[in-house]
Design an enzyme around this catalytic site. Structure first.
Site, PDB file in Angstrom:
ATOM      1  N   ASP A   1      -0.703   7.664   8.735  1.00 23.29           N
ATOM      2  CA  ASP A   1      -1.055   6.252   8.354  1.00 23.29           C
ATOM      3  C   ASP A   1      -0.276   5.256   9.409  1.00 23.29           C
ATOM      4  O   ASP A   1      -0.795   4.343  10.021  1.00 23.29           O
ATOM      5  CB  ASP A   1      -0.992   5.800   7.146  1.00 23.29           C
ATOM      6  CG  ASP A   1      -2.275   6.057   6.294  1.00 23.29           C
ATOM      7  OD1 ASP A   1      -3.444   6.484   6.806  1.00 23.29           O
ATOM      8  OD2 ASP A   1      -1.968   6.070   4.807  1.00 23.29           O
TER       9      ASP A   1
ATOM     10  N   LYS B   1      -1.741  10.650  -3.181  1.00 25.29           N
ATOM     11  CA  LYS B   1      -0.924  10.783  -2.128  1.00 25.29           C
ATOM     12  C   LYS B   1       0.509  10.559  -2.522  1.00 25.29           C
ATOM     13  O   LYS B   1       1.336  11.052  -1.590  1.00 25.29           O
ATOM     14  CB  LYS B   1      -1.318   9.123  -1.287  1.00 25.29           C
ATOM     15  CG  LYS B   1      -2.442   9.085  -0.402  1.00 25.29           C
ATOM     16  CD  LYS B   1      -2.272   7.757   0.230  1.00 25.29           C
ATOM     17  CE  LYS B   1      -3.484   7.776   1.465  1.00 25.29           C
ATOM     18  NZ  LYS B   1      -3.397   6.538   2.363  1.00 25.29           N
TER      19      LYS B   1
HETATM   20  P1  NAP Z   1      -3.134  -1.107  -3.224  1.00 29.25           P
HETATM   21  O1  NAP Z   1      -2.100   0.058  -3.312  1.00 29.25           O
HETATM   22  O2  NAP Z   1      -3.873  -1.269  -4.399  1.00 29.25           O
HETATM   23  O3  NAP Z   1      -2.388  -2.274  -2.847  1.00 29.25           O
HETATM   24  C1  NAP Z   1      -2.876  -3.193  -2.591  1.00 29.25           C
HETATM   25  C2  NAP Z   1      -2.108  -4.579  -2.436  1.00 29.25           C
HETATM   26  O4  NAP Z   1      -2.833  -5.819  -2.506  1.00 29.25           O
HETATM   27  C3  NAP Z   1      -1.182  -4.918  -3.776  1.00 29.25           C
HETATM   28  O5  NAP Z   1      -0.106  -5.270  -3.437  1.00 29.25           O
HETATM   29  C4  NAP Z   1      -1.902  -5.882  -4.376  1.00 29.25           C
HETATM   30  O6  NAP Z   1      -0.882  -6.768  -5.075  1.00 29.25           O
HETATM   31  C5  NAP Z   1      -2.528  -6.979  -3.391  1.00 29.25           C
HETATM   32  N1  NAP Z   1      -3.753  -7.571  -3.927  1.00 29.25           N
HETATM   33  C6  NAP Z   1      -4.758  -7.150  -4.573  1.00 29.25           C
HETATM   34  N2  NAP Z   1      -5.580  -8.032  -4.863  1.00 29.25           N
HETATM   35  C7  NAP Z   1      -4.897  -9.208  -4.637  1.00 29.25           C
HETATM   36  C8  NAP Z   1      -5.199 -10.649  -4.847  1.00 29.25           C
HETATM   37  N3  NAP Z   1      -6.345 -11.110  -5.484  1.00 29.25           N
HETATM   38  N4  NAP Z   1      -4.267 -11.448  -4.320  1.00 29.25           N
HETATM   39  C9  NAP Z   1      -2.953 -11.190  -3.719  1.00 29.25           C
HETATM   40  N5  NAP Z   1      -2.684  -9.778  -3.649  1.00 29.25           N
HETATM   41  C10 NAP Z   1      -3.692  -8.885  -3.924  1.00 29.25           C
HETATM   42  O7  NAP Z   1      -3.966  -0.683  -2.031  1.00 29.25           O
HETATM   43  P2  NAP Z   1      -3.682   0.015  -0.502  1.00 29.25           P
HETATM   44  O8  NAP Z   1      -3.815   1.598  -0.649  1.00 29.25           O
HETATM   45  O9  NAP Z   1      -2.400  -0.541  -0.098  1.00 29.25           O
HETATM   46  O10 NAP Z   1      -5.046  -0.458   0.232  1.00 29.25           O
HETATM   47  C11 NAP Z   1      -4.971  -1.920   0.643  1.00 29.25           C
HETATM   48  C12 NAP Z   1      -6.090  -2.198   1.550  1.00 29.25           C
HETATM   49  O11 NAP Z   1      -5.850  -1.470   2.825  1.00 29.25           O
HETATM   50  C13 NAP Z   1      -7.688  -1.718   1.142  1.00 29.25           C
HETATM   51  O12 NAP Z   1      -8.561  -2.612   1.559  1.00 29.25           O
HETATM   52  C14 NAP Z   1      -7.616  -0.472   1.731  1.00 29.25           C
HETATM   53  O13 NAP Z   1      -9.235   0.141   2.284  1.00 29.25           O
HETATM   54  C15 NAP Z   1      -7.190  -0.772   3.284  1.00 29.25           C
HETATM   55  N6  NAP Z   1      -6.552   0.355   3.791  1.00 29.25           N
HETATM   56  C16 NAP Z   1      -7.052   0.620   5.064  1.00 29.25           C
HETATM   57  C17 NAP Z   1      -6.730   1.686   5.905  1.00 29.25           C
HETATM   58  C18 NAP Z   1      -7.103   1.890   7.396  1.00 29.25           C
HETATM   59  O14 NAP Z   1      -6.994   3.241   7.765  1.00 29.25           O
HETATM   60  N7  NAP Z   1      -7.783   1.074   8.048  1.00 29.25           N
HETATM   61  C19 NAP Z   1      -5.766   2.417   5.363  1.00 29.25           C
HETATM   62  C20 NAP Z   1      -5.192   2.456   4.271  1.00 29.25           C
HETATM   63  C21 NAP Z   1      -5.597   1.207   3.399  1.00 29.25           C
HETATM   64  P3  NAP Z   1      -0.297  -6.186  -6.783  1.00 29.25           P
HETATM   65  O15 NAP Z   1       0.754  -5.184  -6.172  1.00 29.25           O
HETATM   66  O16 NAP Z   1       0.375  -7.655  -7.211  1.00 29.25           O
HETATM   67  O17 NAP Z   1      -1.307  -5.803  -7.506  1.00 29.25           O
END
Ligand code: NAP
Length: 295
Positions: free
Chosen positions: A108, A72
């Site tokens: 998004d 991305k």
């Molecule tokens: P990402 O870039 O890896 O970000 C995840 C975030 O969650 C980071 O800030 C991380 O913290 C935090 N996190 C992870 N584990 C944690 C924990 N145990 N405690 C506290 N914070 C925690 O992932 P992303 O791409 O943003 O995606 C996140 C979620 O959104 C996923 O479940 C994905 O499937 C979903 N999503 C859904 C859609 C949709 O269309 N519905 C679209 C995009 C994403 P750190 O920064 O400190 O590591």
């Protein structure tokens, strides 16, 4: 399923891995419904092959493609043009071919705000959004909340350095003018103020279905008229949404965002105002094993 012929046009999704992407299912259902001579394919592309793959796409006349993890951000220098919104959030999820050049955008944001706009017509200008997590999806959520006009946007994360980086990455962008960052311990004060509480962390995603980013004690202070929005779409509902519903809050799961970001991309590729969103949603729901009774 579209009959592939010598004239079939090509769309697809690039990612690594991409095998579990639901996009081919959703887009091919819509293309078949529209009776168009297009097919949408998954393209697993390793990071080191990204540039050569995109050049190859141009050579074989790919009309457009979706972009998922880990490309991305990496795709951005390979594009001739990037919409200001995608530029501001620093990620592209949709690329289209225009005048023999690649143009990137990010749907998004549109996907995130669609269920808020269509289902809960509100004036958001006095409202407070609390966003859990500061990763890639949180960026689209911040931009979406700004677009809706939220008075305050609070982003809560577990790591101070990554939070600071997140805040600084916006620079002076107007999208972040109402943005404040907090560590997790601030939630005790933030949750009672939340009109919209969004989970952008993967906590509670299948198979960790019993987990939630918030404890019951934290969730108990969520106002009963708040909206809880989980970006996760498996399971439905997540533990987070179940806790919120117990408080009387309205729950939105991540499936609609997935459908609407896809619909927005398809409109761009096909250059048409409407696409069969119901068919896309139904294809995903069917795949995720939900019964008609639950629709
Ligand atoms: P990402 O870039 O890896 O970000 C995840 C975030 O969650 C980071 O800030 C991380 O913290 C935090 N996190 C992870 N584990 C944690 C924990 N145990 N405690 C506290 N914070 C925690 O992932 P992303 O791409 O943003 O995606 C996140 C979620 O959104 C996923 O479940 C994905 O499937 C979903 N999503 C859904 C859609 C949709 O269309 N519905 C679209 C995009 C994403 P750190 O920064 O400190 O590591």
């Amino acid at each position: 399923m579209t009959k592939v012929t010598g004239t079939t046009k090509l769309l697809g999704v690039i990612g690594h891995p991409v095998e579990h992407s639901l996009s081919p299912l959703m887009h091919n259902a819509a293309l078949a419904q529209l009776g168009l001579d297009y097919v949408y394919l998954p393209f697993p592309i390793e990071p080191e092959n990204l540039a050569v793959a995109i050049a190859g796409f141009a050579a074989i006349g790919v009309m457009g493609f979706s972009v998922t993890i880990p490309h991305k951000q990496a795709i951005m220098p390979l594009l001739a043009e990037i919409t200001p919104l995608a530029q501001a959030i620093g990620a592209v999820n949709t690329v289209t071919r225009k005048d023999n050049q690649w143009v990137g955008t990010n749907t998004d944001i549109e996907g995130f705000i669609a269920p808020l706009q269509t289902t809960y017509q509100q004036d958001w200008s006095q409202k407070v959004a609390v966003i859990l997590g500061n990763g890639g999806a949180a960026r689209a959520v911040v931009a979406g909340c700004h677009q809706l006009g939220f008075a305050k946007i609070h982003v809560v994360g577990r790591n101070q350095q990554r939070l600071t980086d997140f805040r600084e990455s916006w620079g002076n962008s107007p999208l972040a003018e109402n943005l404040q960052i907090h560590t997790w311990d601030a939630l005790v004060n933030l949750i009672p103020q939340a009109n919209l509480l969004v989970n952008t962390t993967p906590i509670g995603m299948y198979p960790q279905v019993d987990e939630s980013p918030l404890s019951t004690a934290e969730m108990i202070n969520l106002p009963g008229d708040a909206i809880a929005y989980d970006l996760i779409y498996i399971p439905q509902p997540t533990q987070f949404l179940q806790q919120a519903e117990k408080q009387g809050a309205i729950a939105i799961d991540g499936l609609e965002m997935l459908v609407q970001q896809g619909a927005a991309a398809l409109k761009i590729w096909l250059q048409q105002e409407t696409v069969p969103v119901d068919v896309m949603r139904q294809a995903l729901r069917h795949h995720l094993g939900l019964t008609v009774a639950e629709l």
